[in-house]
Design an enzyme around this catalytic site. Structure first.
Site, PDB file in Angstrom:
ATOM      1  N   ASP A 218       3.609 -15.644   0.452  1.00 20.49           N
ATOM      2  CA  ASP A 218       2.405 -15.563   0.982  1.00 20.49           C
ATOM      3  C   ASP A 218       1.741 -16.483   0.291  1.00 20.49           C
ATOM      4  O   ASP A 218       1.859 -17.009  -0.115  1.00 20.49           O
ATOM      5  CB  ASP A 218       1.436 -13.992   0.725  1.00 20.49           C
TER       6      ASP A 218
ATOM      7  N   ASN B  68      -1.064   0.194  -4.636  1.00 21.12           N
ATOM      8  CA  ASN B  68      -2.003   0.457  -2.904  1.00 21.12           C
ATOM      9  C   ASN B  68      -0.375   0.640  -2.163  1.00 21.12           C
ATOM     10  O   ASN B  68      -0.684   0.959  -0.263  1.00 21.12           O
ATOM     11  CB  ASN B  68      -2.613  -0.036  -2.026  1.00 21.12           C
TER      12      ASN B  68
ATOM     13  N   HIS C 241       1.008  -2.522  -0.344  1.00 18.02           N
ATOM     14  CA  HIS C 241       1.373  -3.434   0.288  1.00 18.02           C
ATOM     15  C   HIS C 241       2.789  -4.050  -0.195  1.00 18.02           C
ATOM     16  O   HIS C 241       3.144  -3.780  -1.073  1.00 18.02           O
ATOM     17  CB  HIS C 241       0.148  -4.275  -0.410  1.00 18.02           C
TER      18      HIS C 241
END
Ligand code: F6R
Length: 241
Positions: free
Chosen positions: A67, A136, A138
């Protein structure tokens, strides 16, 4: 899933680096998927050490990063381009043309995302993908959602991710709100996956990853469907399993 619990972060980093080096020994043209963030820093330091000791050769290795923040230029100190150069690429013999990181500044991000997946496909797919994990759940920047994307795409970062990542920026307002990330399909098509997690703050996320139900509200849970995942943990990250 194979879960390995290591004594501490240094051990975890060494084992992760040995796994990467081992894969490169097995296939010198390895297509290697890479992550940024605090967790893999020790693994990168160990890979640099191994390179300098002549234990690993990156000449024919190709890399694809998971990313990049949208709108941060490659020379921005918090961009993932900058991170990768600083923590790995500037210190090893990888060919610059074999390094792939999404261009978060592209004027046509849809095209950039499409092109990125195409490049991965043309390279023969990811052989080994390194992952970190968000608190979370991800992976890459596939944030908890009702639906997850298969392909590389532009994503709105969750409030939790923006808060957690603000530690790298001078102020909360400077944290980018969007990023380009490989999709869940791109990640799940990797031949092998190694997930790294260190520290107490990841313990609950790891419990859900290895033994929670499958849900798009916790993207890492989908890794349970992959046939070759190794989870490397230090004692703290493993404390709730
Ligand atoms: C980074 C990435 C993220 C991080 C995750 C954990 O390229 O894709 O999923 O792996 O946010 O970050 P750290 O390691 O900083 O806790």
């Amino acid at each position: 899933m194979i879960v390995k619990i290591l004594e501490n972060y240094m051990e975890l980093s060494k084992i992760a680096a040995s796994m990467v080096a081992g894969e490169i020994k097995r296939d010198d043209k390895l297509v290697l998927g890479l992550a940024t963030g605090s967790t893999p820093e020790g693994m990168y330091a160990e890979l640099i050490r191994k390179f300098k000791a002549g234990e690993v050769d990156f000449t024919d290795v190709t890399t694809f990063n998971l990313d990049e923040y949208a709108s941060l230029a490659p020379d921005h100190p918090q961009s993932y381009h900058f991170f990768m150069n600083k923590h790995l690429f500037d210190h090893i013999n990888i060919k610059p043309e074999n390094i792939n990181i999404p261009d978060g500044c592209s004027s046509d991000l849809d095209h950039e995302c499409y092109e990125y997946d195409l490049r991965i496909e043309e390279a023969g797919g990811i052989g080994l993908q390194i992952l970190g994990i968000g608190t979370n759940g991800h992976i890459g920047f596939n944030e908890p959602a009702e639906m997850l994307c298969v392909h590389t795409h532009l994503v709105d970062l969750s409030a939790e991710t923006i808060k957690v990542n603000s530690r790298f920026f001078e102020s909360f307002d400077q944290v980018p709100r969007k990023a380009v990330t490989m999709g869940m399909g791109t990640i799940m098509h990797a031949e092998k996956i190694v997930l790294l997690a260190s520290g107490k703050s990841k313990a609950a996320a790891i419990r859900q990853t290895v033994s929670g139900g499958l849900t798009t509200a916790f993207p890492a849970s989908l890794l349970q469907l992959h046939k070759n995942v190794t989870v490397l943990l230090d004692r703290e990250a493993a404390s709730l399993i």
